[in-house]
Design a protein around this motif. Structure first.
Motif, PDB file in Angstrom:
ATOM      1  N   ARG A 280       0.809  -1.214   0.000  1.00 58.17           N
ATOM      2  CA  ARG A 280       0.000   0.000   0.000  1.00 58.17           C
ATOM      3  C   ARG A 280       0.847   1.271   0.000  1.00 58.17           C
ATOM      4  N   ALA A 281       2.150   1.123  -0.195  1.00 61.39           N
ATOM      5  CA  ALA A 281       3.039   2.284  -0.157  1.00 61.39           C
ATOM      6  C   ALA A 281       2.654   3.366  -1.165  1.00 61.39           C
ATOM      7  N   PRO A 282       2.342   3.025  -2.444  1.00 63.38           N
ATOM      8  CA  PRO A 282       1.953   4.083  -3.389  1.00 63.38           C
ATOM      9  C   PRO A 282       0.713   4.854  -2.925  1.00 63.38           C
ATOM     10  N   GLU A 283      -0.253   4.126  -2.368  1.00 62.63           N
ATOM     11  CA  GLU A 283      -1.471   4.770  -1.867  1.00 62.63           C
ATOM     12  C   GLU A 283      -1.130   5.745  -0.741  1.00 62.63           C
ATOM     13  N   TYR A 284      -0.298   5.294   0.215  1.00 61.71           N
ATOM     14  CA  TYR A 284       0.088   6.153   1.333  1.00 61.71           C
ATOM     15  C   TYR A 284       0.891   7.362   0.857  1.00 61.71           C
ATOM     16  N   ALA A 285       1.763   7.151  -0.122  1.00 61.59           N
ATOM     17  CA  ALA A 285       2.603   8.244  -0.620  1.00 61.59           C
ATOM     18  C   ALA A 285       1.745   9.322  -1.278  1.00 61.59           C
ATOM     19  N   LYS A 286       0.773   8.917  -2.079  1.00 62.48           N
ATOM     20  CA  LYS A 286      -0.102   9.889  -2.738  1.00 62.48           C
ATOM     21  C   LYS A 286      -0.947  10.641  -1.712  1.00 62.48           C
ATOM     22  N   ALA A 287      -1.425   9.935  -0.701  1.00 59.82           N
ATOM     23  CA  ALA A 287      -2.202  10.602   0.346  1.00 59.82           C
ATOM     24  C   ALA A 287      -1.337  11.605   1.105  1.00 59.82           C
ATOM     25  N   THR A 288      -0.073  11.283   1.300  1.00 59.54           N
ATOM     26  CA  THR A 288       0.844  12.185   1.990  1.00 59.54           C
ATOM     27  C   THR A 288       1.001  13.491   1.239  1.00 59.54           C
ATOM     28  N   VAL A 289       1.152  13.397  -0.067  1.00 56.94           N
ATOM     29  CA  VAL A 289       1.324  14.599  -0.875  1.00 56.94           C
ATOM     30  C   VAL A 289       0.067  15.461  -0.842  1.00 56.94           C
ATOM     31  N   GLN A 290      -1.102  14.837  -0.739  1.00 54.72           N
ATOM     32  CA  GLN A 290      -2.353  15.585  -0.698  1.00 54.72           C
ATOM     33  C   GLN A 290      -2.514  16.363   0.606  1.00 54.72           C
ATOM     34  N   ASP A 291      -2.005  15.830   1.709  1.00 48.00           N
ATOM     35  CA  ASP A 291      -2.128  16.501   3.012  1.00 48.00           C
ATOM     36  C   ASP A 291      -0.875  16.212   3.834  1.00 48.00           C
ATOM     37  N   VAL A 292       0.167  16.990   3.578  1.00 46.68           N
ATOM     38  CA  VAL A 292       1.462  16.759   4.219  1.00 46.68           C
ATOM     39  C   VAL A 292       1.359  16.953   5.729  1.00 46.68           C
ATOM     40  N   ASP A 293       0.625  17.975   6.172  1.00 47.46           N
ATOM     41  CA  ASP A 293       0.539  18.252   7.607  1.00 47.46           C
ATOM     42  C   ASP A 293      -0.046  17.076   8.374  1.00 47.46           C
ATOM     43  N   ALA A 294      -1.084  16.468   7.818  1.00 49.63           N
ATOM     44  CA  ALA A 294      -1.724  15.347   8.510  1.00 49.63           C
ATOM     45  C   ALA A 294      -0.824  14.129   8.551  1.00 49.63           C
ATOM     46  N   ALA A 295       0.125  14.046   7.625  1.00 46.02           N
ATOM     47  CA  ALA A 295       0.985  12.857   7.524  1.00 46.02           C
ATOM     48  C   ALA A 295       2.236  12.942   8.391  1.00 46.02           C
ATOM     49  N   ARG A 296       2.516  14.095   8.955  1.00 44.68           N
ATOM     50  CA  ARG A 296       3.788  14.293   9.662  1.00 44.68           C
ATOM     51  C   ARG A 296       3.993  13.324  10.821  1.00 44.68           C
ATOM     52  N   SER A 297       2.922  12.942  11.465  1.00 41.73           N
ATOM     53  CA  SER A 297       3.052  12.075  12.642  1.00 41.73           C
ATOM     54  C   SER A 297       2.695  10.616  12.345  1.00 41.73           C
ATOM     55  N   SER A 298       2.508  10.290  11.065  1.00 40.52           N
ATOM     56  CA  SER A 298       2.105   8.930  10.718  1.00 40.52           C
ATOM     57  C   SER A 298       3.305   7.983  10.764  1.00 40.52           C
ATOM     58  N   HIS A 299       3.076   6.787  11.336  1.00 36.73           N
ATOM     59  CA  HIS A 299       4.132   5.769  11.410  1.00 36.73           C
ATOM     60  C   HIS A 299       3.853   4.594  10.474  1.00 36.73           C
ATOM     61  N   ARG A 300       2.976   4.811   9.487  1.00 36.63           N
ATOM     62  CA  ARG A 300       2.735   3.766   8.498  1.00 36.63           C
ATOM     63  C   ARG A 300       4.027   3.468   7.745  1.00 36.63           C
ATOM     64  N   VAL A 301       4.244   2.190   7.486  1.00 33.94           N
ATOM     65  CA  VAL A 301       5.502   1.773   6.862  1.00 33.94           C
ATOM     66  C   VAL A 301       5.369   1.779   5.340  1.00 33.94           C
ATOM     67  N   LEU A 302       6.316   2.445   4.678  1.00 29.40           N
ATOM     68  CA  LEU A 302       6.368   2.459   3.224  1.00 29.40           C
ATOM     69  C   LEU A 302       7.361   1.426   2.699  1.00 29.40           C
ATOM     70  N   VAL A 303       8.544   1.401   3.319  1.00 27.07           N
ATOM     71  CA  VAL A 303       9.570   0.432   2.948  1.00 27.07           C
ATOM     72  C   VAL A 303      10.119  -0.178   4.233  1.00 27.07           C
ATOM     73  N   LYS A 304      10.085  -1.485   4.322  1.00 29.69           N
ATOM     74  CA  LYS A 304      10.630  -2.133   5.508  1.00 29.69           C
ATOM     75  C   LYS A 304      11.958  -2.800   5.155  1.00 29.69           C
ATOM     76  N   TYR A 305      12.853  -2.816   6.125  1.00 28.72           N
ATOM     77  CA  TYR A 305      14.143  -3.475   5.938  1.00 28.72           C
ATOM     78  C   TYR A 305      14.655  -3.950   7.282  1.00 28.72           C
ATOM     79  N   ARG A 306      15.603  -4.831   7.232  1.00 33.80           N
ATOM     80  CA  ARG A 306      16.134  -5.409   8.460  1.00 33.80           C
ATOM     81  C   ARG A 306      16.740  -4.293   9.326  1.00 33.80           C
ATOM     82  N   GLY A 307      16.186  -4.153  10.525  1.00 33.45           N
ATOM     83  CA  GLY A 307      16.701  -3.150  11.448  1.00 33.45           C
ATOM     84  C   GLY A 307      15.999  -1.813  11.396  1.00 33.45           C
TER      85      GLY A 307
END
Length: 490
Positions: A280-307
Motif C-alpha cells: 500500500r506504499a503508493p497509496e500512502y505516498a499519494k495521500a501524503t502529498v495531498q495533506d502533508v501536515d496530517a501525515a507528519r506524525s504517521s508511522h505507516r511503513v512504506l519500505v521495511k528493511y532489516r533493522g
C-alpha cells in the motif's frame, strides 16, 4: 448513574466522529490555534479571512493558515526570548538537507577512494579501448537536427556552406596535433564542448549517433576523421593520444568506477537489509502529498528493511529536502514508479546511517557554507517581519512578556498585510518550522478553525452587501400590479 449516562451516550451516537463529539462540548471555542502561551483567536482569523477575496474560506485552508501562524509565532517568541537561532545545533537541524548532501558526498568520496587507479591501470584501460575520449569540431546546420525549414533553397545553400567550411579546416585539423583543441575552441558550433577544446568526455560504444559512432571508433590514437555528416551538421573528429588526456581519462575512469561502486553498494544494501516496499506504499505516498501536515506524525511503513523502516513521517521529512516538482509529479506517477522512488529514498536513508556510523563529518568549509545559507534564510524572514533581536531590545518592553507580545504583534501585522494583499507570503522553511515546533507547546483547534470559517463567511458577506449599490424606490405612486390581466376578478 453519571457513568451509565456517558456509556449510553456512546452507544446511542456511535456514528458521531471524535471531532464532532468534541465540538459538541466546545461549540463556543474562541481560539483557532495556540503557540506556547500565545493564542490566535477565532475573531482575528475570521477578520483576516473575511477581509480577503483571494484566500479560500474553507477549513483546510484556514487550518493551514493557523499552522503557519503557529510557526511564525514560535519564531517571534524565540527571538523575543533571546534564543540564539544561529547556533550550530539549530543550523545543523534547519539545514538538514544541505548537511545530509555534504555527508553523502564525503561518504561517496571515501568509497571511491578504494578504487584509486595506478598509472599502469590507466595505461591498460586506454590500450584496451573499451572506453575512449573523442574531440570534435562541429559545423552546425541549423535545421539538421529536425527543425522545419520553409526555404529549401536557403537550407541547401547553408548546408553547402557549412560543408565547405569543414573541408577547408580539415587539413589544418589533421596536422594540428594537440592544437586541435584551439581549433575547436575557435571554430566549433557545439557550445557544450568547445569550452573544453572539443572534448566529449569519457564515452563507451553506443553513446553517439550512428554516423559519428562509425567514424569515431575506427580512429587510432591521434587519428583525425574525414568530414562526417550527421543530423547535427558536419563534424571533424579526433581521438587524442593518452599523453594529452591522461588526467581527464583517469578522472573519468575513476568516476565511472565510483558510479559502479555506488550501484553495487546499493545492490548489496538491498540484499543484506532485505528492502521491501509495502503493497500500500503508493497509496500512502499519494495521500501524503495531498495533506502533508496530517501525515507528519504517521508511522505507516512504506519500505521495511532489516533493522528499520522508511515510514510516512520519514517520507514527509525527505519531501522537505527534495525538489518541490516531485510533489507535483507524484500524484500522476504509476505505482511501480512510486515504489522505485520510495526504494531509492530508503537506500539513501541507509547510506546516511552508514555515513554517521563511519564518523563522516563536515569540513570547516562545509560549515561555513551551511552557516551562510542558514544566516541568509533567517535574515530574509526577519526582514519580512521587521523583527530582529535588536528591534526587540529597542521596543521599549521592560518585561519578557512585553517583548514577546511586541514580537507576536509583528507576526499578526505581517499576516494582516498578507491577507490584505500588501505583502507576499513565504512559508517558513520546512526544517526550520519542524525545529521550532519540536521545542514548543502548540496546537491547531479544528473546532475553532471551523468557527473562524463561518464567521469569516459572515464578514465577507456583510462586506459584499455593504459595497453593493442601494436600490431607492422611485418617487410617485406605487407601481401598478401587472401580474394579473385586466378584467380578471381579484
Amino acid at each position: 448513574m453519571r457513568r451509565l449516562s456517558l456509556v449510553l451516550l456512546a452507544l446511542v451516537f456511535p456514528v458521531v466522529g471524535c471531532n464532532a463529539l468534541r465540538d459538541a462540548f466546545t461549540s463556543r471555542a474562541d481560539v483557532a490555534a495556540r503557540a506556547n502561551d500565545q493564542a490566535l483567536t477565532v475573531e482575528r482569523l475570521a477578520a483576516w479571512a473575511g477581509s480577503s477575496k483571494q484566500v479560500p474560506l474553507d477549513p483546510l485552508t484556514m487550518s493551514r493558515v493557523s499552522r503557519y501562524w503557529v510557526e511564525y509565532t514560535l519564531l517571534a517568541d524565540a527571538l523575543a526570548s533571546g534564543k540564539d537561532l544561529r547556533d550550530s545545533a539549530t543550523a545543523a537541524a534547519v539545514m538538514w538537507p544541505v548537511v545530509s548532501r555534504l555527508k553523502w558526498q564525503h561518504f561517496h568520496e571515501r568509497l571511491a577512494a578504494t578504487h584509486t587507479l595506478t598509472p599502469q591501470q590507466v595505461d591498460s584501460a586506454y590500450q584496451a579501448g573499451q572506453v575512449r575520449i573523442f574531440q570534435h569540431i562541429l559545423f552546425q546546420v541549423q535545421n539538421a537536427a529536425g527543425a522545419v525549414s520553409h526555404d529549401s533553397a536557403a537550407l541547401r545553400s547553408t548546408d553547402a556552406q557549412k560543408r565547405r567550411q569543414a573541408e577547408q579546416l580539415l587539413p589544418q585539423a589533421r596536422t594540428a596535433g594537440a592544437g586541435f583543441a584551439r581549433l575547436a575552441s575557435r571554430y566549433s558550433d557545439d557550445a557544450g564542448s568547445k569550452v573544453a577544446g572539443g572534448s566529449l568526455g569519457l564515452s563507451t560504444r553506443g553513446q553517439f549517433v550512428t554516423p559519428f559512432e562509425d567514424a569515431a571508433w575506427v580512429l587510432p590514437p591521434g587519428g583525425v576523421s574525414p568530414v562526417v555528416k550527421s543530423q547535427f551538421g558536419y563534424h571533424i573528429i579526433r581521438r587524442p593520444p593518452l599523453a594529452e588526456v591522461r588526467d581527464s581519462f583517469r578522472v573519468g575512469l575513476q568516476e565511472q568506477l565510483a558510479r559502479t561502486s555506488d550501484s553495487l553498494h546499493m545492490d548489496s544494501l538491498d540484499v543484506k537489509r532485505k528492502l521491501q516496499v509495502t503493497d500500500r506504499a503508493p497509496e500512502y505516498a499519494k495521500a501524503t502529498v495531498q495533506d502533508v501536515d496530517a501525515a507528519r506524525s504517521s508511522h505507516r511503513v512504506l519500505v521495511k528493511y532489516r533493522g528499520g523502516a522508511l515510514t510516512v513521517s520519514d517520507f514527509v521529512r525527505w519531501l522537505g529536502a527534495l525538489d518541490p516538482q516531485i510533489l507535483q509529479a507524484l500524484p500522476q506517477a504509476t505505482d511501480d514508479q512510486i515504489k522505485q522512488f520510495l526504494k531509492s529514498l530508503a537506500q539513501q536513508q541507509l547510506m546516511l546511517q552508514q555515513a554517521d556510523s563511519a564518523k563522516v563529518t563536515l569540513t570547516a568549509d562545509d560549515w561555513r557554507h551551511v552557516r551562510a545559507e542558514h544566516d541568509s534564510t533567517l535574515a530574509m524572514i526577519e526582514s519580512l517581519l521587521n523583527l530582529t533581536p535588536a528591534v526587540v531590545r529597542d521596543s521599549g518592553g521592560a518585561s519578557s512578556e512585553q517583548k514577546r507580545n511586541f514580537a507576536v504583534g509583528r507576526v499578526n501585522d505581517y499576516f494582516e498585510r498578507v491577507f490584505r494583499g500588501r505583502a507576499r507570503f513565504f512559508p517558513l522553511p520546512a526544517f526550520l518550522a519542524d525545529t521550532l515546533l519540536a521545542a514548543a507547546h502548540w496546537d491547531v483547534d479544528e473546532a475553532g478553525v471551523r468557527r473562524a470559517v463561518e464567521r469569516g463567511q459572515e464578514i465577507r458577506a456583510d462586506s459584499a452587501s455593504a459595497g453593493a449599490p442601494r436600490m431607492n424606490p422611485a418617487p410617485g405612486p406605487a407601481p401598478i400590479d401587472t401580474s394579473r390581466r385586466q378584467g380578471t376578478p381579484r
